[in-house]
Design an enzyme around this catalytic site. Structure first.
Site, PDB file in Angstrom:
ATOM      1  N   VAL A  76      -9.768   4.069  -4.953  1.00  0.00           N
ATOM      2  CA  VAL A  76      -9.372   4.503  -3.599  1.00  0.00           C
ATOM      3  C   VAL A  76      -8.498   5.767  -3.665  1.00  0.00           C
ATOM      4  CG1 VAL A  76      -9.659   2.225  -2.564  1.00  0.00           C
ATOM      5  CG2 VAL A  76      -7.448   2.832  -3.594  1.00  0.00           C
ATOM      6  N   ASP A  77      -8.308   6.289  -4.913  1.00  0.00           N
ATOM      7  CA  ASP A  77      -7.582   7.568  -5.026  1.00  0.00           C
ATOM      8  C   ASP A  77      -8.593   8.712  -4.905  1.00  0.00           C
ATOM      9  OD1 ASP A  77      -7.541   6.775  -8.505  1.00  0.00           O
ATOM     10  OD2 ASP A  77      -8.728   8.407  -7.624  1.00  0.00           O
ATOM     11  N   CYS A 134     -10.379   0.347  17.372  1.00  0.00           N
ATOM     12  CA  CYS A 134     -10.515   0.264  18.848  1.00  0.00           C
ATOM     13  C   CYS A 134     -11.268   1.448  19.454  1.00  0.00           C
ATOM     14  CB  CYS A 134      -9.126   0.125  19.479  1.00  0.00           C
ATOM     15  SG  CYS A 134      -8.045   1.543  19.171  1.00  0.00           S
ATOM     16  N   CYS A 176      -4.240   1.525  20.993  1.00  0.00           N
ATOM     17  CA  CYS A 176      -4.208   0.152  21.544  1.00  0.00           C
ATOM     18  C   CYS A 176      -2.915  -0.580  21.229  1.00  0.00           C
ATOM     19  CB  CYS A 176      -5.397  -0.651  20.997  1.00  0.00           C
ATOM     20  SG  CYS A 176      -5.274  -1.043  19.243  1.00  0.00           S
ATOM     21  N   HIS A 188     -15.120   1.816  -1.908  1.00  0.00           N
ATOM     22  CA  HIS A 188     -14.047   0.948  -1.383  1.00  0.00           C
ATOM     23  C   HIS A 188     -13.032   1.680  -0.524  1.00  0.00           C
ATOM     24  CE1 HIS A 188     -15.013  -1.849  -5.026  1.00  0.00           C
ATOM     25  NE2 HIS A 188     -15.870  -1.998  -4.047  1.00  0.00           N
ATOM     26  N   TYR A 198       0.840  -1.214   0.000  1.00  0.00           N
ATOM     27  CA  TYR A 198       0.000   0.000   0.000  1.00  0.00           C
ATOM     28  C   TYR A 198       0.863   1.248   0.000  1.00  0.00           C
ATOM     29  CZ  TYR A 198      -4.406  -2.384   0.047  1.00  0.00           C
ATOM     30  OH  TYR A 198      -5.485  -3.141  -0.353  1.00  0.00           O
ATOM     31  N   SER A 217     -13.935  -3.090 -15.114  1.00  0.00           N
ATOM     32  CA  SER A 217     -14.072  -4.419 -15.734  1.00  0.00           C
ATOM     33  C   SER A 217     -15.374  -5.071 -15.297  1.00  0.00           C
ATOM     34  CB  SER A 217     -12.885  -5.297 -15.323  1.00  0.00           C
ATOM     35  OG  SER A 217     -12.883  -5.428 -13.895  1.00  0.00           O
ATOM     36  N   CYS A 255      -1.056   1.211  16.450  1.00  0.00           N
ATOM     37  CA  CYS A 255      -2.153   2.132  16.770  1.00  0.00           C
ATOM     38  C   CYS A 255      -1.784   2.888  18.061  1.00  0.00           C
ATOM     39  CB  CYS A 255      -3.446   1.332  16.972  1.00  0.00           C
ATOM     40  SG  CYS A 255      -4.786   2.311  17.692  1.00  0.00           S
TER      41      CYS A 255
HETATM   42  C1  BV8 Z   1     -18.117  -8.363  -0.327  1.00  0.00           C
HETATM   43  C2  BV8 Z   1     -10.063  -1.573  -2.405  1.00  0.00           C
HETATM   44  C3  BV8 Z   1     -19.441  -9.602   1.049  1.00  0.00           C
HETATM   45  C4  BV8 Z   1      -8.790  -2.255  -2.007  1.00  0.00           C
HETATM   46  C5  BV8 Z   1     -11.241  -3.216  -3.787  1.00  0.00           C
HETATM   47  C6  BV8 Z   1     -15.346 -15.355  -3.124  1.00  0.00           C
HETATM   48  C7  BV8 Z   1     -14.743 -15.135  -1.905  1.00  0.00           C
HETATM   49  C8  BV8 Z   1     -14.820 -13.898  -1.245  1.00  0.00           C
HETATM   50  C9  BV8 Z   1     -15.524 -12.864  -1.825  1.00  0.00           C
HETATM   51  C10 BV8 Z   1     -16.113 -13.114  -3.046  1.00  0.00           C
HETATM   52  C11 BV8 Z   1     -16.050 -14.328  -3.704  1.00  0.00           C
HETATM   53  N1  BV8 Z   1     -16.734 -14.223  -4.870  1.00  0.00           N
HETATM   54  C12 BV8 Z   1     -17.229 -12.992  -4.980  1.00  0.00           C
HETATM   55  C13 BV8 Z   1     -16.874 -12.322  -3.881  1.00  0.00           C
HETATM   56  C14 BV8 Z   1     -17.180 -10.974  -3.596  1.00  0.00           C
HETATM   57  C15 BV8 Z   1     -15.942 -10.131  -3.906  1.00  0.00           C
HETATM   58  C16 BV8 Z   1     -15.754 -10.092  -5.411  1.00  0.00           C
HETATM   59  O1  BV8 Z   1     -16.500  -9.470  -6.096  1.00  0.00           O
HETATM   60  N2  BV8 Z   1     -14.743 -10.828  -5.899  1.00  0.00           N
HETATM   61  C17 BV8 Z   1     -14.532 -10.881  -7.330  1.00  0.00           C
HETATM   62  C18 BV8 Z   1     -13.079 -10.614  -7.648  1.00  0.00           C
HETATM   63  C19 BV8 Z   1     -14.996 -12.233  -7.831  1.00  0.00           C
HETATM   64  N3  BV8 Z   1     -16.287  -8.845  -3.403  1.00  0.00           N
HETATM   65  C20 BV8 Z   1     -15.938  -8.541  -2.160  1.00  0.00           C
HETATM   66  O2  BV8 Z   1     -15.253  -9.238  -1.442  1.00  0.00           O
HETATM   67  C21 BV8 Z   1     -16.517  -7.250  -1.647  1.00  0.00           C
HETATM   68  N4  BV8 Z   1     -17.130  -7.489  -0.394  1.00  0.00           N
HETATM   69  O3  BV8 Z   1     -18.607  -8.951  -1.237  1.00  0.00           O
HETATM   70  O4  BV8 Z   1     -18.490  -8.572   0.928  1.00  0.00           O
HETATM   71  C22 BV8 Z   1     -19.544  -9.925   2.432  1.00  0.00           C
HETATM   72  C23 BV8 Z   1     -20.814 -10.105   2.944  1.00  0.00           C
HETATM   73  C24 BV8 Z   1     -20.919 -10.432   4.226  1.00  0.00           C
HETATM   74  C25 BV8 Z   1     -19.792 -10.573   5.038  1.00  0.00           C
HETATM   75  C26 BV8 Z   1     -18.525 -10.378   4.513  1.00  0.00           C
HETATM   76  C27 BV8 Z   1     -18.390 -10.052   3.194  1.00  0.00           C
HETATM   77  C28 BV8 Z   1     -15.423  -6.208  -1.459  1.00  0.00           C
HETATM   78  C29 BV8 Z   1     -14.881  -5.828  -2.798  1.00  0.00           C
HETATM   79  C30 BV8 Z   1     -13.958  -4.616  -2.650  1.00  0.00           C
HETATM   80  C31 BV8 Z   1     -12.532  -5.044  -2.782  1.00  0.00           C
HETATM   81  N5  BV8 Z   1     -11.667  -3.859  -2.737  1.00  0.00           N
HETATM   82  N6  BV8 Z   1     -10.517  -2.082  -3.699  1.00  0.00           N
HETATM   83  C32 BV8 Z   1      -7.627  -1.793  -2.837  1.00  0.00           C
HETATM   84  O5  BV8 Z   1      -7.800  -0.986  -3.760  1.00  0.00           O
HETATM   85  O6  BV8 Z   1      -6.506  -2.249  -2.543  1.00  0.00           O
HETATM   86  S1  BV8 Z   1     -11.663  -3.799  -5.291  1.00  0.00           S
HETATM   87  C33 BV8 Z   1     -10.595  -3.172  -6.434  1.00  0.00           C
HETATM   88  O7  BV8 Z   1     -10.641  -4.029  -7.537  1.00  0.00           O
HETATM   89  C34 BV8 Z   1     -10.999  -1.852  -6.990  1.00  0.00           C
HETATM   90  O8  BV8 Z   1     -11.509  -0.995  -6.017  1.00  0.00           O
HETATM   91  C35 BV8 Z   1     -12.010  -2.203  -8.030  1.00  0.00           C
HETATM   92  O9  BV8 Z   1     -13.285  -2.312  -7.491  1.00  0.00           O
HETATM   93  C36 BV8 Z   1     -11.564  -3.565  -8.442  1.00  0.00           C
HETATM   94  C37 BV8 Z   1     -10.889  -3.496  -9.776  1.00  0.00           C
HETATM   95  O10 BV8 Z   1     -11.902  -3.322 -10.668  1.00  0.00           O
HETATM   96  P1  BV8 Z   1     -11.859  -2.116 -11.702  1.00  0.00           P
HETATM   97  O11 BV8 Z   1     -11.908  -0.829 -10.999  1.00  0.00           O
HETATM   98  O12 BV8 Z   1     -12.904  -2.420 -12.682  1.00  0.00           O
HETATM   99  O13 BV8 Z   1     -10.444  -2.183 -12.348  1.00  0.00           O
HETATM  100  P2  BV8 Z   1      -9.930  -3.305 -13.329  1.00  0.00           P
HETATM  101  O14 BV8 Z   1      -8.468  -3.200 -13.317  1.00  0.00           O
HETATM  102  O15 BV8 Z   1     -10.592  -4.594 -12.990  1.00  0.00           O
HETATM  103  O16 BV8 Z   1     -10.496  -2.864 -14.769  1.00  0.00           O
HETATM  104  C38 BV8 Z   1     -10.064  -1.662 -15.341  1.00  0.00           C
HETATM  105  C39 BV8 Z   1     -10.955  -1.434 -16.544  1.00  0.00           C
HETATM  106  O17 BV8 Z   1     -10.571  -0.180 -17.109  1.00  0.00           O
HETATM  107  C40 BV8 Z   1     -10.795  -2.474 -17.634  1.00  0.00           C
HETATM  108  O18 BV8 Z   1     -12.080  -2.852 -18.109  1.00  0.00           O
HETATM  109  C41 BV8 Z   1     -10.019  -1.740 -18.726  1.00  0.00           C
HETATM  110  O19 BV8 Z   1     -10.426  -2.168 -20.025  1.00  0.00           O
HETATM  111  C42 BV8 Z   1     -10.456  -0.338 -18.515  1.00  0.00           C
HETATM  112  N7  BV8 Z   1      -9.511   0.693 -18.946  1.00  0.00           N
HETATM  113  C43 BV8 Z   1      -8.155   0.611 -19.043  1.00  0.00           C
HETATM  114  N8  BV8 Z   1      -7.681   1.814 -19.456  1.00  0.00           N
HETATM  115  C44 BV8 Z   1      -8.743   2.647 -19.598  1.00  0.00           C
HETATM  116  C45 BV8 Z   1      -9.913   1.933 -19.275  1.00  0.00           C
HETATM  117  N9  BV8 Z   1     -11.136   2.490 -19.331  1.00  0.00           N
HETATM  118  C46 BV8 Z   1     -11.219   3.780 -19.717  1.00  0.00           C
HETATM  119  N10 BV8 Z   1     -10.145   4.535 -20.034  1.00  0.00           N
HETATM  120  C47 BV8 Z   1      -8.904   3.990 -19.986  1.00  0.00           C
HETATM  121  N11 BV8 Z   1      -7.837   4.748 -20.319  1.00  0.00           N
HETATM  122 ZN    ZN Z   2      -6.321   0.688  18.065  1.00  0.00          ZN
END
Ligand code: BV8
Ligand code: ZN
Length: 260
Positions: A110-111, A138, A164, A126, A74, A203, A161
């Site tokens: 997240v930016d 905490c 804590c 996110h 990070y 995506s 932290c």
């Molecule tokens: C939840 C912060 C439920 C962190 C992010 C199995 C096990 C566990 C969970 C799951 C599972 N199956 C499904 C899930 C749910 C899971 C999920 O969806 N997994 C996927 C991968 C299958 N989701 C979660 O876990 C979410 N929470 O479901 O909780 C729950 C319920 C009860 C109790 C507990 C839990 C949480 C999801 C959030 C994760 N955190 N970010 C960090 O940044 O480090 S996600 C992170 O990845 C980003 O924030 C973003 O959301 C994602 C990436 O996606 P994109 O933004 O679309 O980026 P990507 O690179 O994929 O695509 C870029 C696109 O841009 C492409 O299409 C490309 O063509 C295009 N592009 C490129 N250049 C350009 C362009 N477009 C325009 N102009 C350009 N120039």
């Molecule tokens: Zn703490």
């Protein structure tokens, strides 16, 4: 304007629909920040991080197993975001909000490049990479920590932290973690009441954000997708602007300005 007639028509049609809209929602993903030099999740990170899968690192399990590795990842990404500037795509969305004040941006990113470009109504699904919090919240959820004033051995991994003594972590939503309730509710509400949704640079693979275009479509909104690639959202799109957001969005704005 583009040299491709179909694309020109799509840009004109998108501008026309936006001009006649009542409530626009914009859903953005990592692609909107790509032209600012922030790698997307689909991009392989360079150098040291190339061998890691972001989906494996952005989890509480990865952090608990190796807090230093995840914290350093990070810090590496924070440095990239710190140096990044908004690109023409961010500025075009901020200008659209000025002309259509009910416009809301829902971002998975997240930016804070939307805010730096001037967007005011931004819903962060996110979290924020610039913020940190106590891993155990905490002092309440979230227990935000300004670790710039903490003196600790930076080679040892995350700071302690100050309340804590346990780990500090980035204030982002990891895979397997639930999204902030208020933000998810606001995003679902906006998606179910908009008449135009512009989906930019995602995506469409991460839930529950990936379901927002379906909610908008179900509410009979017009879906405009801005992405150089095909995605699972493309099937929902009434208009596809196949190109980079930093190129496409300013062209839509240009048509809107000429139609004034
Ligand atoms: C939840 C912060 C439920 C962190 C992010 C199995 C096990 C566990 C969970 C799951 C599972 N199956 C499904 C899930 C749910 C899971 C999920 O969806 N997994 C996927 C991968 C299958 N989701 C979660 O876990 C979410 N929470 O479901 O909780 C729950 C319920 C009860 C109790 C507990 C839990 C949480 C999801 C959030 C994760 N955190 N970010 C960090 O940044 O480090 S996600 C992170 O990845 C980003 O924030 C973003 O959301 C994602 C990436 O996606 P994109 O933004 O679309 O980026 P990507 O690179 O994929 O695509 C870029 C696109 O841009 C492409 O299409 C490309 O063509 C295009 N592009 C490129 N250049 C350009 C362009 N477009 C325009 N102009 C350009 N120039
Ligand atoms: Zn703490």
């Amino acid at each position: 304007m583009s040299q491709i007639p179909e694309l020109n028509n799509a840009i004109r049609l998108a501008a026309h629909l936006i001009k006649n809209s009542q409530h626009i929602v914009v859903l953005t993903g990592a692609g909107v920040s790509k032209e600012s030099g922030v790698p997307t999740f689909r991009d392989t990170m360079d150098g040291l991080w190339a061998k890691y899968d972001p989906q494996q690192l952005a989890t509480p399990q990865a952090f608990q197993a190796n807090p230093k590795l995840v914290w350093d990842w990070y810090e590496f990404r924070r440095e990239i975001v710190r140096k990044a500037q908004p690109n023409p795509g961010h500025f075009a969305l901020a200008e659209l909000e000025k002309r259509f004040p009910s416009l809301e941006v829902i971002t998975q990113n997240v930016d804070d490049l939307h805010e730096q470009a001037g967007s005011k109504n931004v819903i962060h699904l996110h979290g924020s990479i610039a913020q940190s919090k106590c891993f155990y919240n905490c002092q309440g959820n979230p227990t935000l920590i300004d670790f710039s004033r903490i003196d600790w051995d930076k080679t040892s991994g995350p700071p302690p932290c100050p309340h804590c003594g346990r780990w500090v972590r980035p204030n982002v939503v990891w895979f397997g973690e639930i999204l902030p309730k208020a933000q998810l509710e606001a995003a679902s509400q906006a998606s179910s009441t908009c008449d135009v949704m512009i989906v930019v640079g995602t995506s469409g693979l991460v839930s529950p954000a990936a379901q927002l275009p379906d909610i908008a479509k179900h509410a009979r909104a017009t879906i405009i997708e801005v992405n150089p690639d095909i995605t699972p959202i493309t099937r929902l799109a009434d208009i596809k602007l196949e190109g980079a957001s930093g190129v496409m969005l300013p062209q839509v704005l240009e048509v809107l300005s000429n139609e004034r």
